[in-house]
Enzyme design. Structure first.
Site, PDB file in Angstrom:
ATOM      1  N   CYS A   1       0.873  -1.174   0.000  1.00 44.53           N
ATOM      2  CA  CYS A   1       0.000   0.000   0.000  1.00 44.53           C
ATOM      3  C   CYS A   1       0.913   1.228   0.000  1.00 44.53           C
ATOM      4  CB  CYS A   1      -0.989  -0.020   1.165  1.00 44.53           C
ATOM      5  SG  CYS A   1      -0.280   0.102   2.817  1.00 44.53           S
TER       6      CYS A   1
ATOM      7  N   HIS B   1      13.520 -18.829  18.689  1.00 49.62           N
ATOM      8  CA  HIS B   1      12.435 -18.176  17.948  1.00 49.62           C
ATOM      9  C   HIS B   1      11.144 -18.998  17.977  1.00 49.62           C
ATOM     10  CE1 HIS B   1      15.404 -15.324  16.739  1.00 49.62           C
ATOM     11  NE2 HIS B   1      16.156 -16.285  16.226  1.00 49.62           N
TER      12      HIS B   1
HETATM   13  C1  RB5 Z   1      -4.005   5.351   0.644  1.00 49.59           C
HETATM   14  O1  RB5 Z   1      -4.108   6.696   0.422  1.00 49.59           O
HETATM   15  C2  RB5 Z   1      -3.078   5.077   1.836  1.00 49.59           C
HETATM   16  O2  RB5 Z   1      -3.655   5.555   3.008  1.00 49.59           O
HETATM   17  C3  RB5 Z   1      -2.762   3.621   1.942  1.00 49.59           C
HETATM   18  O3  RB5 Z   1      -2.181   3.168   0.760  1.00 49.59           O
HETATM   19  C4  RB5 Z   1      -1.781   3.188   3.023  1.00 49.59           C
HETATM   20  O4  RB5 Z   1      -0.634   3.987   3.002  1.00 49.59           O
HETATM   21  C5  RB5 Z   1      -2.331   3.014   4.374  1.00 49.59           C
HETATM   22  O5  RB5 Z   1      -1.663   2.504   5.280  1.00 49.59           O
END
Ligand code: RB5
Length: 157
Positions: free
Chosen positions: A66, A134
């Site tokens: 993300c 671990h």
């Molecule tokens: C999207 O705008 C962004 O918030 C997402 O990709 C991420 O970074 C969230 O953790």
């Protein structure tokens, strides 16, 4: 190996680069989307999809992207049996695998250059999960899964 990959709109570009790299190395890749960077989507949907594929054992490992890697890792970690780790470089990728037996590696497309991400993925793949002290710690993490409800068996146990 068989990999699940997934991202929100902010991670499409890096996810594609990572998936291509895996395929060039001879791995199988199942892409859970999203694939249109111009349409805003919700990262939990894609973190959960990657996490479920790992937890259910239909793939060996997951790759999730993300903007920062943070949101999608939080979502993936809600799936019992998933150990998702945001990595920033070769060292964190290696240790996520060696010490934490991470089964989903997460990246931030907005926070990490592509070359660093590819190097980190290679390091993750090459790292061998260590046992010894671990295993006791991982058992305690699994116990948290057990306390939360049904625990899936991943391919790695
Ligand atoms: C999207 O705008 C962004 O918030 C997402 O990709 C991420 O970074 C969230 O953790």
């Amino acid at each position: 190996m068989h990999f699940a990959v997934g991202s929100d709109h902010a991670g499409v570009r890096l996810k594609a680069a990572l998936a291509s790299h895996l395929e060039e190395l001879g791995h199988q890749v199942t892409d859970f989307g999203t694939n249109d960077p111009s349409v805003s989507v919700d990262y939990p949907d894609f973190g959960a999809a990657v996490g479920r594929a790992v937890a259910e054992g239909t793939v060996d490992l997951g790759v999730a992207v993300c903007g920062t890697g943070i949101g999608i890792s939080i979502a993936a970690n809600k799936i019992n049996g998933v150990r998702a780790a945001v990595v920033h470089d070769v060292t964190t990728a290696q240790l996520a695998r060696m010490h934490n037996h991470a089964n989903v590696i997460c990246f931030g497309d907005r926070t990490l250059g592509e070359t660093t991400a590819l190097d980190a993925l290679d390091a993750f793949l090459a790292a061998v999960p260590q046992e010894g002290r671990h295993l006791n710690r991982l058992a305690k993490i699994s116990a948290l899964d057990d306390a939360a409800g049904l625990r899936f068996e991943t391919k790695e146990g």
